[in-house]
Structure formats: structure tokens, C-alpha cells
Write a protein that holds these residues in place. Structure first.
Motif, PDB file in Angstrom:
ATOM      1  N   ALA A  40       0.844  -1.185   0.000  1.00 47.31           N
ATOM      2  CA  ALA A  40       0.000   0.000   0.000  1.00 47.31           C
ATOM      3  C   ALA A  40       0.885   1.243   0.000  1.00 47.31           C
ATOM      4  O   ALA A  40       2.048   1.169   0.425  1.00 47.31           O
ATOM      5  CB  ALA A  40      -0.915  -0.010   1.221  1.00 47.31           C
ATOM      6  N   PRO A  41       0.367   2.361  -0.450  1.00 47.76           N
ATOM      7  CA  PRO A  41       1.171   3.591  -0.470  1.00 47.76           C
ATOM      8  C   PRO A  41       1.728   3.927   0.908  1.00 47.76           C
ATOM      9  O   PRO A  41       0.988   3.944   1.898  1.00 47.76           O
ATOM     10  CB  PRO A  41       0.163   4.649  -0.929  1.00 47.76           C
ATOM     11  CG  PRO A  41      -0.842   3.896  -1.720  1.00 47.76           C
ATOM     12  CD  PRO A  41      -0.964   2.561  -1.033  1.00 47.76           C
ATOM     13  N   GLY A  42       3.030   4.150   0.970  1.00 46.08           N
ATOM     14  CA  GLY A  42       3.676   4.520   2.220  1.00 46.08           C
ATOM     15  C   GLY A  42       3.900   3.379   3.193  1.00 46.08           C
ATOM     16  O   GLY A  42       4.345   3.608   4.323  1.00 46.08           O
ATOM     17  N   LYS A  43       3.602   2.154   2.760  1.00 47.11           N
ATOM     18  CA  LYS A  43       3.767   1.001   3.645  1.00 47.11           C
ATOM     19  C   LYS A  43       4.708  -0.016   3.035  1.00 47.11           C
ATOM     20  O   LYS A  43       5.003   0.014   1.839  1.00 47.11           O
ATOM     21  CB  LYS A  43       2.404   0.361   3.927  1.00 47.11           C
ATOM     22  CG  LYS A  43       1.457   1.251   4.703  1.00 47.11           C
ATOM     23  CD  LYS A  43       0.202   0.495   5.094  1.00 47.11           C
ATOM     24  CE  LYS A  43      -0.728   1.350   5.935  1.00 47.11           C
ATOM     25  NZ  LYS A  43      -1.954   0.602   6.344  1.00 47.11           N
ATOM     26  N   GLN A  44       5.166  -0.933   3.878  1.00 43.24           N
ATOM     27  CA  GLN A  44       6.044  -1.981   3.400  1.00 43.24           C
ATOM     28  C   GLN A  44       5.236  -3.077   2.695  1.00 43.24           C
ATOM     29  O   GLN A  44       4.039  -3.241   2.940  1.00 43.24           O
ATOM     30  CB  GLN A  44       6.819  -2.583   4.578  1.00 43.24           C
ATOM     31  CG  GLN A  44       7.861  -1.657   5.170  1.00 43.24           C
ATOM     32  CD  GLN A  44       8.725  -2.361   6.215  1.00 43.24           C
ATOM     33  OE1 GLN A  44       8.290  -3.304   6.861  1.00 43.24           O
ATOM     34  NE2 GLN A  44       9.955  -1.907   6.375  1.00 43.24           N
ATOM     35  N   ARG A  45       5.929  -3.817   1.854  1.00 43.46           N
ATOM     36  CA  ARG A  45       5.295  -4.946   1.201  1.00 43.46           C
ATOM     37  C   ARG A  45       4.959  -6.001   2.248  1.00 43.46           C
ATOM     38  O   ARG A  45       5.761  -6.279   3.138  1.00 43.46           O
ATOM     39  CB  ARG A  45       6.235  -5.538   0.139  1.00 43.46           C
ATOM     40  CG  ARG A  45       5.600  -6.550  -0.783  1.00 43.46           C
ATOM     41  CD  ARG A  45       6.548  -6.956  -1.884  1.00 43.46           C
ATOM     42  NE  ARG A  45       6.924  -5.826  -2.736  1.00 43.46           N
ATOM     43  CZ  ARG A  45       7.632  -5.964  -3.860  1.00 43.46           C
ATOM     44  NH1 ARG A  45       8.037  -7.170  -4.255  1.00 43.46           N
ATOM     45  NH2 ARG A  45       7.932  -4.900  -4.577  1.00 43.46           N
ATOM     46  N   GLU A  46       3.764  -6.579   2.139  1.00 44.88           N
ATOM     47  CA  GLU A  46       3.330  -7.563   3.115  1.00 44.88           C
ATOM     48  C   GLU A  46       2.790  -8.804   2.434  1.00 44.88           C
ATOM     49  O   GLU A  46       2.281  -8.766   1.313  1.00 44.88           O
ATOM     50  CB  GLU A  46       2.243  -6.971   4.029  1.00 44.88           C
ATOM     51  CG  GLU A  46       0.955  -6.589   3.316  1.00 44.88           C
ATOM     52  CD  GLU A  46      -0.130  -6.107   4.260  1.00 44.88           C
ATOM     53  OE1 GLU A  46       0.091  -6.045   5.478  1.00 44.88           O
ATOM     54  OE2 GLU A  46      -1.232  -5.803   3.757  1.00 44.88           O
ATOM     55  N   LEU A  47       2.888  -9.906   3.166  1.00 44.39           N
ATOM     56  CA  LEU A  47       2.366 -11.179   2.685  1.00 44.39           C
ATOM     57  C   LEU A  47       0.845 -11.133   2.638  1.00 44.39           C
ATOM     58  O   LEU A  47       0.206 -10.653   3.567  1.00 44.39           O
ATOM     59  CB  LEU A  47       2.809 -12.304   3.615  1.00 44.39           C
ATOM     60  CG  LEU A  47       2.150 -13.665   3.416  1.00 44.39           C
ATOM     61  CD1 LEU A  47       2.674 -14.316   2.151  1.00 44.39           C
ATOM     62  CD2 LEU A  47       2.374 -14.559   4.623  1.00 44.39           C
ATOM     63  N   VAL A  48       0.292 -11.664   1.533  1.00 52.00           N
ATOM     64  CA  VAL A  48      -1.153 -11.846   1.439  1.00 52.00           C
ATOM     65  C   VAL A  48      -1.495 -13.325   1.562  1.00 52.00           C
ATOM     66  O   VAL A  48      -2.306 -13.719   2.402  1.00 52.00           O
ATOM     67  CB  VAL A  48      -1.696 -11.286   0.104  1.00 52.00           C
ATOM     68  CG1 VAL A  48      -3.190 -11.574  -0.021  1.00 52.00           C
ATOM     69  CG2 VAL A  48      -1.422  -9.782   0.010  1.00 52.00           C
ATOM     70  N   ALA A  49      -0.861 -14.150   0.722  1.00 51.30           N
ATOM     71  CA  ALA A  49      -1.160 -15.582   0.734  1.00 51.30           C
ATOM     72  C   ALA A  49      -0.030 -16.338   0.054  1.00 51.30           C
ATOM     73  O   ALA A  49       0.625 -15.814  -0.846  1.00 51.30           O
ATOM     74  CB  ALA A  49      -2.476 -15.866   0.017  1.00 51.30           C
TER      75      ALA A  49
END
Length: 115
Positions: A40-49
Motif C-alpha cells: 500500500a502507499p507509504g507502507k512496506q510490502r506484506e504477505l497476502v497468501a
């Protein structure tokens, strides 16, 4: 490296659905783990699945019950079915493929959920 091409992103209203696709350049059954991540804008990449070639799945708590990861071995394609989308699901979604030797990323596809 495994070449990955994502598709299926777009603009959708809250409560709607999208299905993301990730086409791989090699036999998908030979890839240890396929995964979807988002940023997301301004956030770190995160696991979804994630989905292992043994069939085990893992989901972020925020998407459990709404998203489903799957793959089609015949098409060498992984999917992320996203239902009941929320505004907080907005971001760039990246496909990931991990083997014993490589860790590959797609170029990303934008998902925007309007409230």
C-alpha cells in the motif's frame, strides 16, 4: 529466475471481487511456493497468501475468509480470488515464486478499492 506476469487488477467498489492471475515461465508444479504480496502507499510490502506445491496455504489474518490462492498446473498460472474487498485492500499486488535456488517477483498489478 522465473518470469512472472500478473494481470487482473483494477478499480472495484467495496464489497466487490477481483481475480488476479500470475503466469509463470516454467512448470508451476516445480516451484516450491507461489505467493501473493501487496504494498500500500507509504507502507512496506506484506504477505497476502502463499501456496506450496504440496498444497499447503497460508493467509494474512486480514484476508482470511475473503481471499483464496490457487493454481492451475496445466496453465502454469496461479490465482488470487479476492472477495468482499475493502478499501484497506488497495495496493500493488505482486506475484512471487520461490524455488530451492531462486526467488522471483512479478512487476505488480494495481488494485484499487473505492469506498
Amino acid at each position: 529466475q522465473v518470469q512472472l506476469v500478473e494481470s487482473g487488477g483494477g478499480l472495484v467498489q467495496a464489497g466487490g471481487s477481483l481475480r488476479l492471475s500470475c503466469a509463470t515461465s516454467r512448470a508451476i508444479f516445480s516451484i516450491n511456493t507461489m505467493g501473493w504480496y501487496r504494498q500500500a502507499p507509504g507502507k512496506q510490502r506484506e504477505l497476502v497468501a502463499t501456496l506450496t506445491n504440496g498444497g499447503s496455504t497460508n493467509y494474512a489474518d486480514s484476508v482470511k475468509g475473503r481471499f483464496t490462492i490457487s493454481r492451475d498446473n496445466a496453465k502454469n498460472t496461479a490465482y488470487l480470488q479476492m472477495n468482499n474487498l475493502k478499501s484497506e485492500d488497495t495496493g500493488v499486488y505482486y506475484c512471487n515464486a520461490r524455488t530451492s535456488r531462486t526467488n522471483s517477483w512479478g512487476q505488480g498489478t494495481q488494485v484499487t478499492v473505492s469506498s
